[in-house]
Design a protein around this motif. Structure first.
Motif: not given
Length: 274
Positions: A44, A57, A78, A90
């Protein structure tokens, strides 16, 4: 947690270390998770811990080669992740996002139950129960059906709740303090460490009651044995984020970086266990 110690300080050297993804565009990486089915890692990334579109990501293969820098993009910021039934959950500041691991598409979004809660880390136990820390409200949230609810709040014991690891009957939660929560009674037991450590991020069990821990303040990687003795394994000019420990290879994977010089990467530390 408090059983016979397995790893002692003198038996905890780092045998080897690698740096993955240095200089390729990682952006303040925070968390990493291994997808066993697809044989890859997800990392992340993001800037400010607030709603937005800069977060993404990244996807690495199992050997540390970048597959795709922005595998999933246009996220807020995230942080923690968890896998369940081919879906990647997430924590994205103010909502949970559910990502299909085959396509990389966001399938569902579950909003925070309390405004400005600061969703941070996720863990799912073998029963399929999903728990999320909410740092700004000092809480643990839980998925109930199709709704994210406040499951437990304690401004003292769960202050700045961050890392979380769910087991069948209890939760290990790290924030300012390190605590165990009984799932049946919701009783919170604060764990003491020697020397004292605070401001926890990554949490992962190793062997016979031991845990690997990363800290935010004075960022470091620690081993905590089953008797509460803490051994510092790594500390330098680079922060350590949330982590994953792979039992088969005795390797811990953790995002790292230095905000001043803008260098970010994923570290893989092979540890020696007796």
């Amino acid at each position: 947690m408090y059983a016979q110690s397995y790893l002692q300080a003198q038996d905890a050297p780092i045998l080897a270390s690698e740096k993955w993804g240095k200089g390729i565009g990682l952006q303040q990486p925070e968390s990493i998770i291994f997808d066993t089915k697809n044989g890859c890692f997800y990392v992340s990334n993001g800037k400010k811990f607030a709603p937005g579109t800069d977060g993404f990501l990244s996807k690495f293969d199992k050997n540390g080669s970048l597959v795709q820098l922005k595998w999933v993009d246009s996220l807020s910021r995230p942080t923690g992740m968890a896998l369940h039934k081919d879906q990647l959950w997430v924590a994205d500041v103010n909502a949970l996002k559910v990502v299909d691991t085959s396509s990389g598409k966001v399938l569902k979004t579950y909003p925070e139950p309390v405004k400005n809660s600061g969703l941070n880390d996720i863990s799912i136990n073998t029963k399929g129960e999903l728990f999320v820390t909410a740092s700004f409200t000092h809480s643990v949230l839980k998925m109930e059906g199709e709704e994210l609810i406040v499951w437990l709040q304690d401004e003292t014991a769960l202050e700045w709740a961050n890392g979380i690891y769910a087991q069948d009957n209890q939760l290990l939660v790290g924030g300012t303090h390190l605590s165990i929560i009984d799932l049946s009674t919701k009783q919170i037991l604060q764990l003491k460490t020697s020397p004292p450590i605070k401001d926890f991020d990554g949490l992962w069990p190793t062997y016979n009651g031991g845990h690997l821990l990363s800290t935010v303040e004075n960022s470091a990687l620690w081993y905590l044995d089953a008797d509460g003795k803490a051994t510092q394994l790594v500390k330098d000019d680079f922060y350590l984020g949330d982590l994953q420990f792979m039992t088969a290879t005795s390797t811990v994977y953790v995002p790292r970086g230095n905000h001043k010089n803008g260098i970010y990467f994923v570290a893989a530390f092979e540890l020696k266990f007796p």
